[in-house]
Motif scaffolding. Structure first.
Motif, PDB file in Angstrom:
ATOM      1  N   UNK A 175       0.902  -1.115  -0.009  1.00 59.12           N
ATOM      2  CA  UNK A 175       0.052  -0.057   0.159  1.00 59.12           C
ATOM      3  C   UNK A 175       0.822   1.035   0.057  1.00 59.12           C
ATOM      4  N   UNK A 176       1.803   1.163   0.653  1.00 60.53           N
ATOM      5  CA  UNK A 176       2.853   2.419   0.969  1.00 60.53           C
ATOM      6  C   UNK A 176       3.486   2.532  -0.604  1.00 60.53           C
ATOM      7  N   UNK A 177       3.975   1.472  -1.256  1.00 56.93           N
ATOM      8  CA  UNK A 177       4.605   1.664  -2.457  1.00 56.93           C
ATOM      9  C   UNK A 177       3.351   2.223  -3.478  1.00 56.93           C
ATOM     10  N   UNK A 178       2.355   1.635  -3.457  1.00 55.67           N
ATOM     11  CA  UNK A 178       1.422   2.288  -4.351  1.00 55.67           C
ATOM     12  C   UNK A 178       1.291   3.761  -4.471  1.00 55.67           C
ATOM     13  N   UNK A 179       1.362   4.368  -3.311  1.00 59.10           N
ATOM     14  CA  UNK A 179       1.241   5.801  -2.927  1.00 59.10           C
ATOM     15  C   UNK A 179       2.500   6.571  -3.651  1.00 59.10           C
ATOM     16  N   UNK A 180       3.531   5.819  -3.798  1.00 53.42           N
ATOM     17  CA  UNK A 180       4.946   6.531  -4.445  1.00 53.42           C
ATOM     18  C   UNK A 180       4.674   7.358  -5.755  1.00 53.42           C
ATOM     19  N   UNK A 181       4.304   6.878  -6.999  1.00 54.07           N
ATOM     20  CA  UNK A 181       4.189   7.640  -8.207  1.00 54.07           C
ATOM     21  C   UNK A 181       3.533   8.859  -7.982  1.00 54.07           C
TER      22      UNK A 181
END
Ligand code: AMP
Length: 201
Positions: A175-181
Protein backbone atom coordinates in the motif's frame (compact mmCIF):
# COMPACT_ATOMS: atom_id res chain seq x y z
CA UNK A 1 5.60 2.45 -15.85
CA UNK A 2 9.33 1.96 -15.29
CA UNK A 3 10.40 1.61 -11.71
CA UNK A 4 13.55 0.77 -9.80
CA UNK A 5 13.24 -0.77 -6.33
CA UNK A 6 16.07 0.19 -4.02
CA UNK A 7 16.86 -1.06 -0.55
CA UNK A 8 19.34 -3.15 1.39
CA UNK A 9 19.55 -6.92 1.02
CA UNK A 10 16.64 -8.27 3.05
CA UNK A 11 14.46 -5.18 2.58
CA UNK A 12 11.93 -7.24 0.62
CA UNK A 13 12.61 -5.98 -2.91
CA UNK A 14 11.87 -9.37 -4.49
CA UNK A 15 8.53 -9.83 -2.75
CA UNK A 16 7.37 -6.30 -3.42
CA UNK A 17 8.61 -6.22 -7.02
CA UNK A 18 6.67 -9.42 -7.78
CA UNK A 19 3.48 -7.96 -6.29
CA UNK A 20 3.74 -4.66 -8.16
CA UNK A 21 4.69 -6.31 -11.46
CA UNK A 22 1.81 -8.76 -11.22
CA UNK A 23 -0.71 -6.10 -10.33
CA UNK A 24 0.14 -3.84 -13.27
CA UNK A 25 1.30 -6.35 -15.85
CA UNK A 26 4.91 -5.16 -15.74
CA UNK A 27 8.02 -7.26 -16.29
CA UNK A 28 9.69 -8.18 -12.98
CA UNK A 29 13.41 -8.14 -13.70
CA UNK A 30 15.45 -9.47 -10.77
CA UNK A 31 19.19 -9.46 -11.34
CA UNK A 32 19.94 -11.98 -8.57
CA UNK A 33 17.32 -14.39 -9.98
CA UNK A 34 18.89 -14.17 -13.43
CA UNK A 35 22.30 -14.97 -11.95
CA UNK A 36 20.95 -17.87 -9.90
CA UNK A 37 19.21 -19.34 -12.98
CA UNK A 38 22.49 -19.08 -14.87
CA UNK A 39 24.42 -20.75 -12.05
CA UNK A 40 21.92 -23.59 -11.99
CA UNK A 41 22.07 -24.00 -15.77
CA UNK A 42 25.89 -23.91 -15.57
CA UNK A 43 26.24 -21.17 -18.18
CA UNK A 44 29.34 -19.08 -18.69
CA UNK A 45 27.57 -16.12 -17.09
CA UNK A 46 26.73 -18.29 -14.08
CA UNK A 47 30.34 -19.36 -13.71
CA UNK A 48 31.50 -15.74 -13.97
CA UNK A 49 29.07 -14.64 -11.24
CA UNK A 50 29.28 -17.51 -8.74
CA UNK A 51 32.30 -16.51 -6.65
CA UNK A 52 31.09 -12.94 -6.27
CA UNK A 53 27.65 -14.06 -5.16
CA UNK A 54 29.05 -16.62 -2.70
CA UNK A 55 31.21 -13.99 -1.04
CA UNK A 56 28.59 -11.23 -1.10
CA UNK A 57 30.57 -9.03 -3.48
CA UNK A 58 29.01 -7.33 -6.49
CA UNK A 59 29.43 -9.01 -9.86
CA UNK A 60 31.58 -6.60 -11.94
CA UNK A 61 29.69 -3.71 -13.52
CA UNK A 62 30.54 -4.59 -17.13
CA UNK A 63 29.07 -8.08 -16.74
CA UNK A 64 25.89 -6.88 -15.00
CA UNK A 65 25.33 -3.93 -17.31
CA UNK A 66 25.68 -6.01 -20.48
CA UNK A 67 23.30 -8.61 -19.09
CA UNK A 68 20.68 -6.10 -17.98
CA UNK A 69 20.71 -3.96 -21.12
CA UNK A 70 20.09 -7.12 -23.11
CA UNK A 71 17.30 -8.20 -20.75
CA UNK A 72 15.60 -4.81 -20.96
CA UNK A 73 15.61 -5.10 -24.76
CA UNK A 74 13.32 -8.14 -24.59
CA UNK A 75 9.71 -7.57 -25.70
CA UNK A 76 8.05 -7.92 -22.28
CA UNK A 77 10.10 -5.01 -20.91
CA UNK A 78 8.75 -2.64 -23.56
CA UNK A 79 5.46 -2.45 -21.65
CA UNK A 80 7.19 -1.32 -18.46
CA UNK A 81 9.20 -3.02 -15.74
CA UNK A 82 10.07 -3.23 -12.09
CA UNK A 83 13.81 -3.60 -11.55
CA UNK A 84 14.80 -5.57 -8.46
CA UNK A 85 18.50 -5.58 -7.58
CA UNK A 86 19.65 -3.32 -10.41
CA UNK A 87 21.21 -0.80 -10.44
CA UNK A 88 23.49 -1.38 -7.44
CA UNK A 89 26.26 1.09 -8.29
CA UNK A 90 26.50 4.55 -9.80
CA UNK A 91 27.97 3.23 -13.05
CA UNK A 92 25.08 0.82 -13.37
CA UNK A 93 22.59 3.64 -12.75
CA UNK A 94 24.26 5.84 -15.35
CA UNK A 95 24.32 3.02 -17.92
CA UNK A 96 20.63 2.40 -17.31
CA UNK A 97 19.76 6.08 -17.65
CA UNK A 98 21.78 6.34 -20.81
CA UNK A 99 20.00 3.42 -22.45
CA UNK A 100 16.55 4.58 -21.36
CA UNK A 101 17.29 8.07 -22.66
CA UNK A 102 18.27 6.58 -26.04
CA UNK A 103 14.95 4.74 -26.09
CA UNK A 104 13.04 7.85 -25.00
CA UNK A 105 11.56 5.91 -22.07
CA UNK A 106 13.01 7.32 -18.82
CA UNK A 107 12.39 5.93 -15.35
CA UNK A 108 9.22 7.05 -13.59
CA UNK A 109 10.31 6.39 -10.01
CA UNK A 110 12.97 4.91 -7.74
CA UNK A 111 11.31 3.46 -4.67
CA UNK A 112 13.49 2.93 -1.64
CA UNK A 113 12.45 0.28 0.89
CA UNK A 114 13.69 1.21 4.35
CA UNK A 115 14.26 -1.40 7.05
CA UNK A 116 16.18 -1.16 10.33
CA UNK A 117 19.53 -2.95 10.27
CA UNK A 118 18.72 -5.51 13.01
CA UNK A 119 15.60 -6.48 11.09
CA UNK A 120 17.63 -6.93 7.87
CA UNK A 121 20.01 -9.30 9.60
CA UNK A 122 17.14 -11.21 11.14
CA UNK A 123 15.33 -11.58 7.78
CA UNK A 124 18.45 -12.57 5.84
CA UNK A 125 19.59 -15.16 8.34
CA UNK A 126 16.08 -16.64 8.47
CA UNK A 127 15.86 -16.93 4.67
CA UNK A 128 18.34 -19.76 4.17
CA UNK A 129 19.56 -18.98 0.66
CA UNK A 130 23.07 -20.36 0.00
CA UNK A 131 24.51 -16.82 0.13
CA UNK A 132 22.75 -16.09 3.43
CA UNK A 133 25.54 -17.28 5.75
CA UNK A 134 26.44 -14.77 8.42
CA UNK A 135 29.80 -13.76 6.88
CA UNK A 136 28.30 -13.28 3.42
CA UNK A 137 25.29 -11.40 4.76
CA UNK A 138 27.52 -9.00 6.67
CA UNK A 139 29.59 -8.41 3.56
CA UNK A 140 26.48 -7.77 1.45
CA UNK A 141 25.29 -5.19 3.95
CA UNK A 142 28.71 -3.54 3.91
CA UNK A 143 28.79 -3.47 0.08
CA UNK A 144 25.29 -1.99 0.11
CA UNK A 145 26.36 0.80 2.46
CA UNK A 146 29.44 1.75 0.43
CA UNK A 147 28.45 1.15 -3.20
CA UNK A 148 24.66 1.05 -3.49
CA UNK A 149 23.55 3.68 -0.96
CA UNK A 150 24.91 6.59 -3.06
CA UNK A 151 22.11 5.78 -5.51
CA UNK A 152 19.66 7.33 -3.07
CA UNK A 153 21.30 10.68 -3.60
CA UNK A 154 21.56 10.10 -7.34
CA UNK A 155 17.83 9.43 -7.73
CA UNK A 156 16.98 12.08 -5.18
CA UNK A 157 18.72 14.69 -7.31
CA UNK A 158 16.85 13.40 -10.35
CA UNK A 159 13.58 13.98 -8.46
CA UNK A 160 12.64 10.31 -8.76
CA UNK A 161 13.20 9.03 -5.22
CA UNK A 162 10.42 7.95 -2.92
CA UNK A 163 11.26 6.22 0.37
CA UNK A 164 8.78 4.02 2.19
CA UNK A 165 9.08 2.10 5.43
CA UNK A 166 9.32 -1.60 4.60
CA UNK A 167 8.63 -2.68 8.19
CA UNK A 168 5.29 -4.34 8.83
CA UNK A 169 3.26 -6.78 6.77
CA UNK A 170 3.72 -7.36 3.03
CA UNK A 171 0.29 -5.85 2.33
CA UNK A 172 1.06 -2.73 4.34
CA UNK A 173 4.26 -2.18 2.41
CA UNK A 174 2.48 -2.73 -0.94
CA UNK A 175 0.00 0.00 0.00
CA UNK A 176 2.82 2.42 0.80
CA UNK A 177 4.54 1.64 -2.50
CA UNK A 178 1.33 2.24 -4.42
CA UNK A 179 1.32 5.77 -3.07
CA UNK A 180 4.79 6.46 -4.46
CA UNK A 181 4.36 7.61 -8.06
CA UNK A 182 1.83 10.26 -7.18
CA UNK A 183 4.32 11.74 -4.73
CA UNK A 184 7.28 11.43 -7.04
CA UNK A 185 5.74 12.95 -10.15
CA UNK A 186 3.51 15.91 -9.61
CA UNK A 187 2.37 15.48 -13.18
CA UNK A 188 0.35 12.43 -12.17
CA UNK A 189 -2.98 12.42 -10.34
CA UNK A 190 -3.39 10.44 -7.14
CA UNK A 191 -3.90 7.15 -8.93
CA UNK A 192 -0.69 7.47 -10.90
CA UNK A 193 0.04 3.76 -11.17
CA UNK A 194 -3.28 3.03 -12.81
CA UNK A 195 -2.88 5.93 -15.22
CA UNK A 196 0.59 4.84 -16.26
CA UNK A 197 -0.10 1.13 -16.36
CA UNK A 198 -3.74 -0.01 -16.28
CA UNK A 199 -4.19 -3.04 -13.97
CA UNK A 200 -3.87 -6.31 -15.88
CA UNK A 201 -6.68 -7.90 -13.85
P1 AMP B 1 20.04 -10.50 -4.83
O1 AMP B 1 19.26 -11.71 -5.19
O2 AMP B 1 19.50 -9.25 -5.45
O3 AMP B 1 20.24 -10.36 -3.33
O4 AMP B 1 21.49 -10.68 -5.45
C1 AMP B 1 22.32 -11.75 -5.04
C2 AMP B 1 23.77 -11.48 -5.45
O5 AMP B 1 23.83 -11.33 -6.88
C3 AMP B 1 24.37 -10.19 -4.90
O6 AMP B 1 24.88 -10.34 -3.59
C4 AMP B 1 25.48 -9.93 -5.93
O7 AMP B 1 26.58 -10.77 -5.72
C5 AMP B 1 24.80 -10.34 -7.23
N1 AMP B 1 24.09 -9.20 -7.84
C6 AMP B 1 22.75 -9.03 -7.96
N2 AMP B 1 22.45 -7.87 -8.57
C7 AMP B 1 23.64 -7.26 -8.83
C8 AMP B 1 24.01 -6.02 -9.43
N3 AMP B 1 23.10 -5.16 -9.88
N4 AMP B 1 25.34 -5.75 -9.52
C9 AMP B 1 26.27 -6.61 -9.08
N5 AMP B 1 25.98 -7.77 -8.50
C10 AMP B 1 24.69 -8.12 -8.36
Amino acid sequence: MRVVLLGAPGAGKGTQAARIADRFGLAHVATGDIFRANIQARTELGRAAQDYIDSGELVPDDVVIAMMLERLGEPDAAGGFVLDGFPRSLSQARALDHRLAELGTPLDAAINLEVAEEELLRRLLARGRSDDTEATVRNRLRVFATTTKPLLEYYGEAGLLFSVSAMGSIDEVVERILGAPAHVSHKQPSDAWAVLAPPSH
